[in-house]
Scaffold this motif. Structure first.
Motif, PDB file in Angstrom:
ATOM      1  N   PHE A  83       0.903  -1.227  -0.035  1.00 58.14           N
ATOM      2  CA  PHE A  83       0.067  -0.152  -0.026  1.00 58.14           C
ATOM      3  C   PHE A  83       1.025   1.113  -0.142  1.00 58.14           C
ATOM      4  CE2 PHE A  83      -2.570   3.095   2.350  1.00 58.14           C
ATOM      5  CZ  PHE A  83      -3.755   3.268   1.472  1.00 58.14           C
ATOM      6  N   VAL A 104       0.285  -4.506   4.665  1.00 57.38           N
ATOM      7  CA  VAL A 104       0.660  -3.298   5.649  1.00 57.38           C
ATOM      8  C   VAL A 104      -0.122  -3.504   6.900  1.00 57.38           C
ATOM      9  CG1 VAL A 104       0.931  -1.183   4.126  1.00 57.38           C
ATOM     10  CG2 VAL A 104      -1.440  -1.780   4.735  1.00 57.38           C
ATOM     11  N   LYS A 106      -2.693  -3.274   9.886  1.00 59.00           N
ATOM     12  CA  LYS A 106      -4.183  -2.879   9.939  1.00 59.00           C
ATOM     13  C   LYS A 106      -4.607  -1.460  10.579  1.00 59.00           C
ATOM     14  CE  LYS A 106      -6.338  -5.538  13.243  1.00 59.00           C
ATOM     15  NZ  LYS A 106      -5.888  -4.889  14.340  1.00 59.00           N
ATOM     16  N   TRP A 109      -1.360   1.375   8.878  1.00 61.09           N
ATOM     17  CA  TRP A 109      -1.607   1.458   7.194  1.00 61.09           C
ATOM     18  C   TRP A 109       0.141   1.616   7.017  1.00 61.09           C
ATOM     19  CZ3 TRP A 109      -5.673   5.577   6.774  1.00 61.09           C
ATOM     20  CH2 TRP A 109      -6.742   5.184   7.423  1.00 61.09           C
ATOM     21  N   ASN A 110       1.089   1.190   7.586  1.00 60.88           N
ATOM     22  CA  ASN A 110       2.489   1.371   7.199  1.00 60.88           C
ATOM     23  C   ASN A 110       2.779  -0.137   6.921  1.00 60.88           C
ATOM     24  OD1 ASN A 110       3.289   4.157   6.903  1.00 60.88           O
ATOM     25  ND2 ASN A 110       3.376   4.209   9.256  1.00 60.88           N
ATOM     26  N   GLN A 275      -5.850   6.294  10.804  1.00 64.66           N
ATOM     27  CA  GLN A 275      -4.486   5.547  11.444  1.00 64.66           C
ATOM     28  C   GLN A 275      -4.541   5.658  12.801  1.00 64.66           C
ATOM     29  OE1 GLN A 275      -2.248   7.829   8.711  1.00 64.66           O
ATOM     30  NE2 GLN A 275      -0.904   6.196   8.314  1.00 64.66           N
ATOM     31  N   PHE A 291     -11.156   5.600   6.755  1.00 62.40           N
ATOM     32  CA  PHE A 291     -11.492   4.024   6.376  1.00 62.40           C
ATOM     33  C   PHE A 291     -12.977   3.952   6.833  1.00 62.40           C
ATOM     34  CE2 PHE A 291     -12.335  -0.336   7.475  1.00 62.40           C
ATOM     35  CZ  PHE A 291     -11.866  -0.974   6.316  1.00 62.40           C
ATOM     36  N   PHE A 318      -8.135   6.211  -2.090  1.00 65.24           N
ATOM     37  CA  PHE A 318      -6.817   5.750  -1.547  1.00 65.24           C
ATOM     38  C   PHE A 318      -5.988   5.270  -2.898  1.00 65.24           C
ATOM     39  CE2 PHE A 318      -7.180   4.803   3.484  1.00 65.24           C
ATOM     40  CZ  PHE A 318      -7.144   6.118   3.572  1.00 65.24           C
ATOM     41  N   VAL A 341      -4.995  -6.635   3.995  1.00 67.11           N
ATOM     42  CA  VAL A 341      -5.179  -5.238   4.645  1.00 67.11           C
ATOM     43  C   VAL A 341      -5.119  -4.095   3.490  1.00 67.11           C
ATOM     44  CG1 VAL A 341      -4.338  -3.493   6.298  1.00 67.11           C
ATOM     45  CG2 VAL A 341      -4.057  -6.018   6.450  1.00 67.11           C
ATOM     46  N   THR A 342      -4.028  -4.320   2.358  1.00 68.90           N
ATOM     47  CA  THR A 342      -4.116  -3.149   1.322  1.00 68.90           C
ATOM     48  C   THR A 342      -5.335  -3.316   0.613  1.00 68.90           C
ATOM     49  OG1 THR A 342      -1.670  -3.434   1.162  1.00 68.90           O
ATOM     50  CG2 THR A 342      -2.736  -2.801  -0.885  1.00 68.90           C
ATOM     51  N   LEU A 345      -8.059  -1.283   2.347  1.00 67.41           N
ATOM     52  CA  LEU A 345      -7.875  -0.082   2.492  1.00 67.41           C
ATOM     53  C   LEU A 345      -8.214   0.600   1.115  1.00 67.41           C
ATOM     54  CD1 LEU A 345      -4.341   0.310   4.318  1.00 67.41           C
ATOM     55  CD2 LEU A 345      -6.519   1.067   5.084  1.00 67.41           C
ATOM     56  N   GLY A 349     -11.165   3.198   1.726  1.00 66.51           N
ATOM     57  CA  GLY A 349     -10.436   4.205   2.173  1.00 66.51           C
ATOM     58  C   GLY A 349     -10.380   5.605   1.314  1.00 66.51           C
TER      59      GLY A 349
END
Ligand code: PLP
Length: 376
Positions: A83, A104, A106, A109-110, A275, A291, A318, A341-342, A345, A349
């Protein structure tokens, strides 16, 4: 407020920007030779707390320059979050190396540090964490992995000027770091970028490759030993940059106040998430990404975007995951694997208006709309 258009992001140029740009023009120093380039580099290095800074003409080439300064090239692999903005991946492709994706976390988001090691191979040379939307990555864990496997860390800090991890600013968290100064960034030069490092060796490489591999001793015999690039920043852009960095704390504070206000006003709205902030990270809220859990909020992300658009509130989707990019598939990246997760998002998102110039009543208005729509 009802009819006022609220853009997703506008630059804030409230210091010496015009004065310095006028000086560059009046004196005729408009290319990359000019005092503002050096002054901006020095002041930005000081701001990040690093020894060296090398300006470039945008953030994408700053990443490329950072990679080649470390010697990364064909046959190598570089780990990136799935992501991210496409420039993180493309900069690796420019070197001939291969981007390798990791899902990433959850909450932040990194890049998820717990998923990095399973992607390391004999060809892995570096990890490129991206401090997404202004939120620094889990650097202690990433550094531990890098040390164990003898890898470089290149931070893509395009979105996180002034952000801090355990009291240390981005720019001083990796072997080498790249920033962007695109017009929507917390600090801007219109178009521009910067590579920063504490290594004299990487610094010299960056200077050399950025300027067509002209010899660093200043000799002009027009013999070039390597293939270089023209990634120079103009004095006009650097003039804007110097004025911006002079007021960096002020611009950062504005973003932080906006971010905190959004979080406070939306904290009781079921099904909307930011986040997750943690106490040892200073998020500079480049963009206020939201999100939407449609099962809880009662509407989808796309419904909400459409509703806000009709109310003249500008937003952006996103990023789409790297594993879904046709360009990277054609390049030969391994597109297999799951990145839940990506994907979540990317589907649910979007960013809210996030300019430093936002007024509290504009944030209140946007939050009010989001609350209202949930009840409809
Ligand atoms: C994470 C990330 N990396 C790299 C870039 C590229 O920067 P630039 O647009 O200045 O080339 C951006 C730009 O928005 C970005 O968000």
């Amino acid at each position: 407020m009802e009819n006022k258009f609220i853009p997703v992001c506008e630059p804030l140029l409230e210091g010496n920007e015009l004065k310095y740009v006028s000086e560059a023009i009046k004196t005729g120093w408009i290319s990359s030779n000019g005092k503002f380039v050096k002054l901006f580099e020095e002041k930005f290095a000081e701001y990040c707390g690093v020894k060296y800074a090398v300006s470039t003409c945008n953030g994408t080439v700053a990443l490329h320059l950072a990679l080649i300064s470390l010697g990364i090239g064909k046959g190598d692999e570089v780990i990136i979050p799935c992501f991210t903005m496409i420039a993180s991946a493309f900069s690796i492709c420019y070197t001939g190396a291969m981007p390798v994706f990791v899902d990433v976390d959850k909450d932040t988001w990194n890049i998820n540090p717990n998923l990095i090691e399973e992607k390391i191979t004999a060809r892995t040379k570096a990890i490129m964490p991206v401090s997404i939307f202004g939120y620094p990555c889990e650097m202690d864990k990433i550094r531990k992995i890098a040390k164990k496997h003898n890898l470089f860390i290149i931070e893509d800090a395009a979105e996180s000027h002034g952000a801090e991890y355990k009291g240390v600013k981005t720019g001083n968290l990796a072997d080498i770091t790249a920033f962007s100064f695109y017009a929507n960034k917390n600090l801007t030069t219109g178009e521009g970028g910067m590579v920063v490092t504490n290594s004299e060796n990487f610094y010299k490489n960056a200077l050399y490759y950025k300027n067509l591999c002209f010899p660093l001793d200043g000799s002009r015999n027009y013999i070039h030993d390597d293939i270089g690039f023209n990634y120079r920043m103009s004095n006009i852009h650097a003039a804007i940059g110097l004025a911006q960095v002079e007021k960096a704390d002020y611009y950062r504070e504005k973003r932080i106040l906006n971010g905190k206000m959004y979080r406070e006003l939306l904290k009781d709205v079921p099904g909307v998430f930011f986040q997750k902030d943690i106490d040892y990270v200073l998020n500079v809220y480049w963009m206020n990404g939201l999100f939407i859990d449609p099962k809880i909020y009662g509407k989808t992300r796309n419904d909400l975007i459409f509703f806000l658009k009709n109310k003249r509130v500008d937003t952006r989707l996103f990023f789409t995951g790297m594993h879904k990019q046709e360009s990277l598939k054609k390049y030969g990246c391994d597109m297999k694997g799951d990145y839940p997760v990506t994907d979540n998002l990317a589907t649910n998102g979007f960013y809210l208006p996030s300019s430093s110039s936002l007024k509290p009543e504009e944030i209140e208005h946007v939050c009010q709309l989001i609350k209202e729509y949930a009840k409809n």
